[in-house]
Design a protein around this motif. Structure first.
Motif, short mmCIF file in Angstrom:
data_model
loop_
_atom_site.label_atom_id
_atom_site.label_comp_id
_atom_site.label_asym_id
_atom_site.label_seq_id
_atom_site.Cartn_x
_atom_site.Cartn_y
_atom_site.Cartn_z
N ASN A 48 0.98 -1.00 -0.30
CA ASN A 48 -0.23 0.19 0.49
C ASN A 48 0.84 0.81 -0.09
OD1 ASN A 48 -2.64 -0.98 -0.16
ND2 ASN A 48 -2.50 -1.28 2.21
N ILE A 49 2.29 1.20 -0.11
CA ILE A 49 2.20 2.02 0.96
C ILE A 49 3.10 2.72 -0.41
CG2 ILE A 49 5.03 3.31 1.41
CD1 ILE A 49 4.26 2.30 4.22
N GLY A 50 3.92 1.40 -1.37
CA GLY A 50 4.14 1.77 -2.67
C GLY A 50 2.87 1.77 -4.13
N ALA A 51 1.47 1.56 -3.14
CA ALA A 51 1.26 1.76 -4.25
C ALA A 51 0.77 3.68 -4.16
CB ALA A 51 -0.19 1.86 -4.33
N MET A 52 0.66 4.17 -3.28
CA MET A 52 0.44 5.58 -2.83
C MET A 52 1.92 6.72 -2.89
SD MET A 52 -0.22 7.42 1.31
CE MET A 52 0.74 6.73 1.80
N SER A 53 2.64 6.64 -3.02
CA SER A 53 4.31 6.19 -3.37
C SER A 53 4.15 6.69 -5.21
CB SER A 53 5.36 5.74 -2.48
OG SER A 53 5.49 5.33 -1.67
N SER A 54 3.48 5.40 -5.73
CA SER A 54 3.87 5.97 -7.01
C SER A 54 2.20 6.53 -7.31
CB SER A 54 3.20 4.03 -7.52
OG SER A 54 1.77 4.22 -7.48
N TYR A 55 0.92 6.94 -6.46
CA TYR A 55 0.28 7.34 -7.28
C TYR A 55 0.65 9.07 -7.09
CZ TYR A 55 -2.95 4.05 -7.25
OH TYR A 55 -3.61 2.38 -6.86
N SER A 93 14.04 21.34 -10.95
CA SER A 93 14.26 20.73 -9.82
C SER A 93 14.91 19.56 -10.53
CB SER A 93 13.34 20.09 -9.36
OG SER A 93 13.48 19.07 -7.97
N THR A 94 16.33 18.95 -10.20
CA THR A 94 16.59 17.80 -10.27
C THR A 94 16.37 16.26 -9.88
OG1 THR A 94 18.30 18.16 -7.98
CG2 THR A 94 19.41 19.01 -9.58
N PHE A 95 15.49 16.83 -8.83
CA PHE A 95 14.37 15.50 -7.81
C PHE A 95 13.84 15.09 -9.03
CE2 PHE A 95 17.00 14.71 -4.78
CZ PHE A 95 17.20 16.41 -3.83
N THR A 96 12.86 15.77 -10.16
CA THR A 96 12.16 15.97 -11.01
C THR A 96 12.03 15.81 -11.85
OG1 THR A 96 11.71 17.93 -11.08
CG2 THR A 96 10.23 16.86 -9.74
N ASN A 139 5.59 10.96 1.34
CA ASN A 139 6.08 12.52 0.72
C ASN A 139 7.75 12.14 0.45
OD1 ASN A 139 4.56 14.64 -0.39
ND2 ASN A 139 3.40 13.37 1.32
N LEU A 140 8.10 11.85 1.68
CA LEU A 140 9.54 11.72 1.47
C LEU A 140 10.64 11.22 0.40
CD1 LEU A 140 10.59 12.31 5.46
CD2 LEU A 140 11.27 14.36 3.53
N LEU A 141 9.86 9.86 0.99
CA LEU A 141 10.24 8.87 -0.66
C LEU A 141 10.20 9.49 -1.80
CD1 LEU A 141 8.80 5.65 0.20
CD2 LEU A 141 11.44 6.05 0.70
N VAL A 142 8.60 9.91 -2.25
CA VAL A 142 9.00 10.84 -3.74
C VAL A 142 9.78 11.39 -4.12
CG1 VAL A 142 7.58 11.87 -4.98
CG2 VAL A 142 6.25 10.06 -3.44
N ILE A 143 9.63 12.70 -3.05
CA ILE A 143 10.89 13.40 -3.21
C ILE A 143 12.40 12.95 -3.31
CG2 ILE A 143 12.05 15.81 -2.48
CD1 ILE A 143 8.96 16.25 -0.85
N THR A 181 13.25 7.72 -9.12
CA THR A 181 12.16 7.61 -10.09
C THR A 181 10.69 6.62 -9.80
OG1 THR A 181 13.05 5.84 -11.03
CG2 THR A 181 14.01 8.13 -11.95
N ILE A 182 9.69 7.03 -10.87
CA ILE A 182 9.18 5.97 -10.65
C ILE A 182 9.17 4.50 -10.22
CG2 ILE A 182 7.56 5.32 -12.32
CD1 ILE A 182 5.41 6.26 -11.26
N ARG A 183 10.09 4.60 -11.15
CA ARG A 183 10.87 3.17 -11.46
C ARG A 183 11.59 2.75 -10.07
NH1 ARG A 183 16.91 4.08 -13.75
NH2 ARG A 183 16.95 4.03 -11.14
N ASP A 184 12.59 2.98 -9.53
CA ASP A 184 12.47 2.65 -8.10
C ASP A 184 11.66 2.23 -7.18
OD1 ASP A 184 15.60 2.77 -8.66
OD2 ASP A 184 15.35 4.98 -8.32
#
Length: 505
Positions: free
Chosen positions: A158-165, A259-262, A424-428, A432-435
């Motif tokens: 579920n955390i992975g799904a939420m991060s991907s969203y 942004s380098t992160f995006t 949010n920290l994971l996503v930032i 990439t979403i690949r990870d």
């Protein structure tokens, strides 16, 4: 909310029922007893008669209370298809670009067959174990360790799904804002920075909805998500015939998202890519450093196992054979959907496909009205789905840590903010979403598809000896799951280390 939807999100009936309002579509009422399914249908599948309340095991069958299913066969197929499809479909073209068409089809076929086999194991285990809760089966098989393994795997998924969203929000919302505001010069614009927008959306929209005890109408977003993905598939097929190859593509993404992160994977900073004649030829077998992500992405895309037992419980005319028919149709439909999305996405951009397919179109087409509609639909669906996904994670944490205590607003709020902040920290900070697809697919998804169903089957199904074909098959399936999980995780970590080492020079 229906039990099938609760199971898809990993919500256990033994959780604090006070978190739900009785006047909501999200409300439910479970028996106090840890119940398994009971059927009054005396059909050809005698195994479905094994579901008796634990407190009624000493009674005769006619003395027990029966719970007939009420959901039709067709609606069960829709519910299970909806449980399977998700944000993973956006990464399938990237997987095909790093495996080749033939190898991808082979992997997709095997993952779908293995997932269907694990459904078969799970249904037989539920019959023998007398429970329709994934966590409860784990407890019956291996005690607290089994329950924590099942609960932890569902929570990670579920955390992975939420991060991907939220990754989709990070990738797509800046492009939508740029198109709607007709902005060309984007240098220094904070409102086009994906990191800032994820935080803003989380604070303004997701957090208030997640703090509600009654989520109500948000239960309908699952159906909206499936419709969005079907619309996405149609657009991907259409765009294949509109985008020529070869074509020169100027890199506008690096200016769009400051942004380098995006910065999405697959594009060098400030460098345009050229789709030459050579790069427009499809390849059938590819092996490179990114090929290791293919199997985790596929397993992530096929995880639906927490939803299997609740959908089985609600199935009208319930039997294991009937539920397997539901599963076969759903998996075949999603197999075709995944194959078409991956194939047409790959044949549009070939080796230049990004880890999130929708984002790739921006470099080629800029602002396209049809793509803009797709982005808006997907953004709306994923934004409203995040609070629904937060709910089972919060319920699981509260149940494990404070099961004996009553509802507390400050604890409710603290857990919600902590979950959202961590995601949010994971996503930032995850590039990439690949990870996300790779790590969750190699760990939690592998546990839910391969390891847990086969381990529970071996432990709980007593009527088959260990030397039987069924038990030997389950043991081999368990071992293959361990090999897939450890092998994929090792290769992914090595790829991360290699990239970090190269980035440091």
């Amino acid at each position: 909310m229906k039990k099938a939807e609760m199971g898809r999100l990993g919500i256990s009936p033994d959780e604090d029922s006070s978190s739900f309002s009785s006047n909501s579509d999200f409300s439910f009422s479970y028996p106090a007893k840890q119940a398994a399914l009971k059927s009054h249908y005396a059909d050809v599948d005698p195994e479905n008669q094994n579901f008796l309340l634990e407190s009624n095991l000493g009674k005769k069958k006619y003395e027990t209370d029966f719970h007939p299913g009420t959901t039709s066969f067709g609606m069960s197929v829709f519910n299970l298809s909806n449980a399977i499809v998700g944000s993973g479909i956006l990464g399938l073209s990237y997987a095909m670009a790093n495996t080749g068409i033939a190898l991808f089809i082979i992997l997709l076929t095997f993952v779908s067959i293995f997932s269907l086999y694990s459904v078969h194991l799970l249904l037989k285990t539920a019959n023998e174990g007398g429970s329709l809760l994934y966590e409860q089966l784990g407890y019956k098989a291996f005690g607290l360790v089994g329950k924590l393994a099942a609960s932890g795997s569902i929570t990670m998924q579920n955390i992975g799904a939420m991060s991907s969203y939220l990754f989709i929000v990070k990738y797509e919302l800046p492009l939508v804002i740029q198109a709607l505001m007709n902005i060309e010069d984007t240098t220094g614009s904070w409102y086009l920075n994906g990191d800032y927008l994820v935080l803003l959306v989380s604070l303004v929209l997701i957090l208030p909805l997640s703090l509600l005890r009654n989520l109500g109408y948000l239960g309908y977003t699952s159906g909206l998500s499936l419709l969005c993905m079907m619309f996405f598939l149609i657009v991907v097929i259409c765009k294949k015939f509109q985008i020529p190859c070869p074509v020169e593509v100027a890199l506008i993404i690096n200016e769009t998202i400051n942004s380098t992160f995006t910065q999405p994977a697959g594009f060098a900073h400030g460098v345009a890519f050229n789709m030459t004649e050579e790069s427009c030829r499809p390849r059938y077998f590819i092996f490179n450093s990114q090929t290791v992500y293919a199997v985790p992405i596929l397993t992530f895309s096929f995880v639906c196992h927490p939803a299997i037992l609740p959908i089985y419980e609600e199935l009208k005319g319930r039997s294991r054979r009937r539920m397997m028919s539901v599963s076969k149709i759903s998996f075949f439909a999603m197999f075709l959907m995944y194959l078409l999305a991956a194939l047409f996405g790959y044949l549009t951009f070939y080796e230049h496909v990004e880890s999130e397919l929708l984002h790739t179109y921006s470099a080629v087409m800029g602002t396209d009205i049809l793509l803009l509609i797709v982005r808006l639909a997907v953004l709306m669906a994923v934004t409203l789905t995040v609070p629904v996904v937060i709910f089972p994670i919060r319920s699981s944490m509260t149940h494990l840590l404070c099961s004996a205590k009553g509802f507390s607003w400050w604890r409710h709020s603290l857990v919600t903010v902590s979950i959202l902040a961590f995601t949010n920290l994971l996503v930032i900070f995850v590039p990439t979403i690949r990870d996300i697809f790779g790590f969750i697919g190699a760990s939690a998804a592998a546990m839910l598809i391969f390891i847990l169903p086969s381990a529970f089957y071996v432990k709980l199904v007593k009527k088959e000896p260990m030397k039987s074909v069924q038990k030997i098959g389950a043991v081999l399936f368990l071992l293959s799951g361990i090999v897939v999980m450890t092998g994929s995780m090792a290769l992914i970590v090595l790829d991360w280390v290699h990239n970090a080492h190269e980035g440091g020079h």
